[in-house]
Design an enzyme around this catalytic site. Structure first.
Site, short mmCIF file in Angstrom:
data_model
loop_
_atom_site.label_atom_id
_atom_site.label_comp_id
_atom_site.label_asym_id
_atom_site.label_seq_id
_atom_site.Cartn_x
_atom_site.Cartn_y
_atom_site.Cartn_z
N ASP A 268 -42.40 47.95 73.58
CA ASP A 268 -41.99 49.30 73.94
C ASP A 268 -40.70 49.63 73.20
OD1 ASP A 268 -41.79 51.74 75.12
OD2 ASP A 268 -41.48 51.02 77.15
N ASP B 46 -44.89 54.91 70.56
CA ASP B 46 -43.78 53.97 70.73
C ASP B 46 -44.09 52.74 71.57
OD1 ASP B 46 -44.03 55.39 73.08
OD2 ASP B 46 -41.88 55.60 73.42
N GLU B 47 -45.36 52.52 71.93
CA GLU B 47 -45.66 51.31 72.67
C GLU B 47 -47.10 50.87 72.44
OE1 GLU B 47 -45.84 51.55 77.00
OE2 GLU B 47 -45.83 53.74 76.88
#
Length: 380
Positions: free
Chosen positions: A25, A119-120
């Site tokens: 993350d 983003d993860e």
């Protein structure tokens, strides 16, 4: 594991082979990119998206979060909480490019990558391309490479299933790493408030609280029939995560279920003509994406958010997939006409196409243990 003597519970499954799952993350991703690219923003409270008067916060820097600024918060509320907040226009092309850099790093270790957003992502490194036996070592290497190649930081969670890996990545944020071993799993879950569980949102957490379920330990005490009675098919998922059990695989090929676009306006809309002009823009955005990716869908949903933040949706499903941009716009206009005359100003309009066919995009994790749908929201 559960107590097999529990008369209302379910028999524990035979223990599967221990998997090695990493959840990566990025830390305040959009805001961190802006601070990286603009030294004047470093160390200052930054909000990506919105404006001082309108819109919502897409992401907040850690400096802003200290004041209580969070993503999805109305910009006016964020500014009230943090008068020194700096609003920055989002640059999604830049975020996508960096996200691809990061995924290229992941791909050096495993092909089993399940992106959740820019983003993860989850990674299954049980069998990995480098033959590294330690998932923790892989997570450390990935974090180091992200820092070296992008000048950004990432947090990582390592565990034997997706649910716990996600919890672990939140444990030492920002720029941290945490490992939940099989021996730790059940006890770790017991100690947490249910509102911290990925897959249990605020409304579900509030419902659980009303039922006397405050923590993972409380959740574990409830029988499977009880949870299914109150939460339907997701009760099965809740029953097992309370025991640290989550058998969902990392799935790199999940299909996106919907595509949508929306826009927040500088001034509220009051007339049908104004609203039609804005709906035409967002519908065109959706259709261009669908054309590019050879996607068609049968369900059109109109989203309307009023000046007081009340939100409504209207949907229509066709028997056959829509064949043209004109079809999409025509249905969107019909749905829009149904909300006029409007009792108050409109601050946001969105159009979503779902019941997709031919979709080639990845879907997001829904956290419920069921095959889920995520809306890709395109930015105007």
């Amino acid at each position: 594991m559960s107590d097999s003597s529990d008369p209302g519970g379910a028999a524990d499954p035979a223990p599967p082979p221990v998997r090695k799952i990493i959840h990566i993350d990025m830390d305040a991703f959009y805001a961190s990119v802006e601070q990286r690219d603009n030294p004047d923003l470093r160390g200052k409270p930054v909000a990506v998206g919105g404006s001082r008067e309108r819109g919502v916060v897409a992401a907040a820097s850690y400096e802003a979060r200290k004041f209580g600024v969070r993503s999805a918060m109305p910009s006016v509320t964020a500014k009230r909480k943090c008068p020194e907040l700096i609003f920055v226009k989002p640059r999604f092309d830049a975020y996508r490019a960096i996200s691809q850099q990061i995924r290229d790093i992941f791909a050096d270790y495993t092909p089993l990558i399940e992106p959740l957003s820019l983003d993860e992502a989850y990674l299954d490194v049980t069998q990995n391309l480098k033959g590294i036996p330690s998932a923790t070592q892989i997570a450390e290497e990935i974090r180091a490479r992200i820092r070296a190649e992008t000048q950004l930081t990432a947090s990582a969670g390592v565990s034997y299933n997706k649910f716990l890996a996600k919890l672990a990545s939140d444990h030492n944020k920002p720029d941290g790493l945490f490992v939940i071993t099989p021996r730790m799993g059940a006890a770790f879950v017991e100690s947490l408030p249910v509102g911290r569980f990925h897959g249990i949102g605020p409304a579900t957490a509030a419902k659980m609280n009303r039922l006397g379920i405050e923590t993972g330990a409380d959740l574990r005490e409830r029988t499977l029939p009880f949870l299914q009675q109150h939460f339907g098919k997701t009760g099965h998922f809740y029953y097992w995560i309370a025991r640290g059990v989550d058998e969902r695989p990392v799935r790199p090929d999940r299909i996106r279920k919907s595509v949508g676009a929306e826009d927040t306006f500088a001034a509220d809309l009051f007339t049908l003509e104004e609203a039609q002009a804005e709906v035409e823009k967002v519908a065109d955005k959706v259709w261009r994406y669908c054309e590019k990716h050879s996607i068609r869908g049968r369900t059109v949903t109109l989203k309307v958010k009023y000046a007081d933040f009340q939100q409504i949706t209207r949907s229509r499903t066709q028997q056959m997939p829509l064949a043209s941009a004109a079809d999409l716009l025509g249905i969107a206009f019909e749905l829009l006409a149904g909300v006029f005359p409007t009792p108050k100003g409109i601050r946001l309009l969105g159009v979503t196409l779902s019941s997709l066919e031919g979709a080639a995009e990845r879907d997001d994790e829904n956290g419920t243990g069921e095959t889920g749908a995520r809306q890709l929201t395109l930015t105007l």
